[in-house]
Write an enzyme that holds these catalytic residues in place. Structure first.
Site, short mmCIF file in Angstrom:
data_model
loop_
_atom_site.label_atom_id
_atom_site.label_comp_id
_atom_site.label_asym_id
_atom_site.label_seq_id
_atom_site.Cartn_x
_atom_site.Cartn_y
_atom_site.Cartn_z
N HIS A 199 11.62 88.82 5.87
CA HIS A 199 10.58 88.02 6.49
C HIS A 199 11.05 86.58 6.72
O HIS A 199 12.08 86.18 6.21
CB HIS A 199 9.31 87.99 5.64
CG HIS A 199 9.49 87.36 4.29
ND1 HIS A 199 9.71 88.11 3.15
CD2 HIS A 199 9.48 86.07 3.88
CE1 HIS A 199 9.83 87.31 2.12
NE2 HIS A 199 9.70 86.05 2.52
N ARG A 229 5.15 77.30 5.76
CA ARG A 229 4.05 76.71 4.99
C ARG A 229 2.93 76.33 5.95
O ARG A 229 3.20 75.88 7.06
CB ARG A 229 4.55 75.47 4.25
CG ARG A 229 5.47 75.79 3.11
CD ARG A 229 5.98 74.50 2.45
NE ARG A 229 6.86 74.83 1.34
CZ ARG A 229 8.14 75.13 1.46
NH1 ARG A 229 8.70 75.10 2.65
NH2 ARG A 229 8.87 75.44 0.41
N GLU A 283 5.60 85.20 6.75
CA GLU A 283 4.89 84.93 5.50
C GLU A 283 4.27 83.55 5.61
O GLU A 283 4.98 82.55 5.78
CB GLU A 283 5.87 84.96 4.32
CG GLU A 283 5.25 84.49 3.02
CD GLU A 283 6.30 84.25 1.94
OE1 GLU A 283 6.11 83.29 1.16
OE2 GLU A 283 7.30 84.99 1.87
N ASN A 297 -0.61 76.50 -0.22
CA ASN A 297 -0.78 75.89 -1.54
C ASN A 297 -2.23 75.46 -1.69
O ASN A 297 -2.72 74.63 -0.92
CB ASN A 297 0.16 74.71 -1.71
CG ASN A 297 1.61 75.16 -1.76
OD1 ASN A 297 1.95 76.06 -2.50
ND2 ASN A 297 2.44 74.57 -0.91
N HIS A 338 11.94 79.65 4.77
CA HIS A 338 13.21 80.36 4.58
C HIS A 338 13.20 81.69 5.31
O HIS A 338 12.16 82.21 5.67
CB HIS A 338 13.49 80.58 3.09
CG HIS A 338 12.44 81.38 2.39
ND1 HIS A 338 11.45 80.81 1.61
CD2 HIS A 338 12.21 82.73 2.34
CE1 HIS A 338 10.68 81.76 1.11
NE2 HIS A 338 11.12 82.92 1.55
N GLU A 393 16.71 83.22 1.38
CA GLU A 393 16.34 83.88 0.12
C GLU A 393 16.99 85.25 0.10
O GLU A 393 16.90 86.01 1.07
CB GLU A 393 14.82 84.02 0.03
CG GLU A 393 14.35 84.72 -1.22
CD GLU A 393 12.83 84.87 -1.27
OE1 GLU A 393 12.30 84.92 -2.39
OE2 GLU A 393 12.19 84.94 -0.21
#
Length: 142
Positions: free
Chosen positions: A7, A11, A56, A60, A76, A119
């Site tokens: 993926h 954010r 994704e 937060n 990422h 990642e």
């Protein structure tokens, strides 16, 4: 050495607004993970019939005051690997800095020459902790 795309993470500041935008593009929610302890939500959205190609959305709960000005929207790329220790050893042997070593036998982070965070996730169950990874500290950021 086998690698599989997982993926891309971004954010988001306003989860509902962002989800609505990705729905306008035709993406559907395929998975959601809410972490009470970490106070964040991960929402995976993908085109219909393509659950293997998600974005994704990382939200937060306590806000992310730097967004959108601090360029932290893009998080990422994520790839699944058969043997995270072997992949990290191969990368390190070729001069790649392991920013977040796979101490847990499951997850590592490296950066591309263009500073893109990558990642790496162990396929299946985490490997047993092993040296030199288990005691290796973080280097830089990811």
């Amino acid at each position: 050495m086998t690698i599989r795309y997982l993926h891309t993470m971004v954010r988001v500041l306003d989860l509902e607004k962002s989800m609505a935008f990705y729905r306008l593009l035709g993406l559907e929610q395929t998975k959601r993970y809410d972490n009470d302890k970490g106070r964040f939500s991960l929402i995976f959205m993908a085109p219909p019939g393509q659950p293997e190609c998600p974005v994704e959305l990382t939200y937060n709960w306590d806000g992310d005051a730097g967004l959108p000005a601090d360029s932290r929207h893009f998080g990422h790329l994520a790839y699944e690997v058969d043997d995270i220790y072997a992949v990290c050893a191969h990368l390190a042997a070729n001069g790649v800095v392991i920013n977040r070593p796979p101490r847990d036998g499951h997850m590592a982070f490296v950066r591309s020459p263009d500073n893109v965070s990558i990642e790496l996730l162990q396929k299946g169950e985490s490997l047993a902790p092993a040296e030199p990874w288990a005691s290796m500290g973080n280097t830089g950021s990811w």
